[in-house]
Motif scaffolding. Structure first.
Motif, PDB file in Angstrom:
ATOM      1  N   ALA A 195      85.569  95.407  30.072  1.00  0.00           N
ATOM      2  CA  ALA A 195      86.340  94.390  30.794  1.00  0.00           C
ATOM      3  C   ALA A 195      87.409  93.803  29.888  1.00  0.00           C
ATOM      4  N   SER A 218      94.173  88.461  36.911  1.00  0.00           N
ATOM      5  CA  SER A 218      92.715  88.422  36.890  1.00  0.00           C
ATOM      6  C   SER A 218      92.088  88.774  38.235  1.00  0.00           C
ATOM      7  N   ALA A 251      88.180  88.435  34.804  1.00  0.00           N
ATOM      8  CA  ALA A 251      88.576  89.524  33.902  1.00  0.00           C
ATOM      9  C   ALA A 251      89.888  90.122  34.397  1.00  0.00           C
ATOM     10  N   ILE A 255      89.019  99.375  26.466  1.00  0.00           N
ATOM     11  CA  ILE A 255      88.987  98.872  27.839  1.00  0.00           C
ATOM     12  C   ILE A 255      89.116 100.011  28.848  1.00  0.00           C
ATOM     13  N   ARG A 308      90.038  90.735  28.900  1.00  0.00           N
ATOM     14  CA  ARG A 308      90.064  89.278  28.990  1.00  0.00           C
ATOM     15  C   ARG A 308      91.497  88.776  29.147  1.00  0.00           C
TER      16      ARG A 308
END
Length: 150
Positions: free
Chosen positions: A100, A54, A59, A134, A102
């Motif tokens: 973005a 992350s 994100a 994405i 996850r």
């Protein structure tokens, strides 16, 4: 390297572990990856983003997405049976960030081979998470020379 194909992953037939070799190399930072082909003749490469992947916003980090796209080029070429894919090198990689990612939801790269020549493999792909696009990417990979270490 691919698993022997006798195992199933996540309870779905066709998914095989993709083992990139030496676990002490950079690629290990992405974690476990799985690969399969689909009915359209594309390779699907999967990874599970974890907290360590992350950014400060929570994100999936853009560097992780780029690394996954680069790795997916090689996994795809290998699972789709391109000779001399193992030990090949990236010539170029172009990417467009679309959304973005996850943490905790599998990322899947759908990759297709556009053309192969004696030395080059041209590919394009799309990284998706559930129904969300994405990252779109395209890359060129130079095949390994026979007998030359990568």
């Amino acid at each position: 390297m691919l698993g022997d194909g006798s195992e199933t992953v996540d309870g779905k037939d066709g998914w095989r572990h993709w083992l990139p070799g030496d676990p002490t190399r950079f690629i290990a930072v992405l974690g476990d990856m799985h690969v399969r082909t689909d009915a359209a003749g594309r390779a699907i490469v999967r990874m599970m983003p974890e907290h360590r992947h992350s950014n400060v916003l929570g994100a999936v980090h853009g560097g992780v997405l780029m690394s996954f796209a680069d790795t997916a080029l090689f996994a795809a070429a290998q699972v789709l049976g391109v000779e001399a894919a193992e030990g090949a090198v990236t010539v170029d990689l172009s990417a467009q960030f679309i959304g973005a990612g996850r943490i905790g939801i599998a990322l899947e790269a759908e990759v297709e081979i556009l053309r192969t020549t004696r030395r080059l493999i041209f590919l394009r792909g799309l990284i998706r998470q559930a129904e969300t696009n994405i990252l779109s990417f395209a890359g060129t990979v130079r095949r390994a020379s026979t007998g030359t270490p990568a």
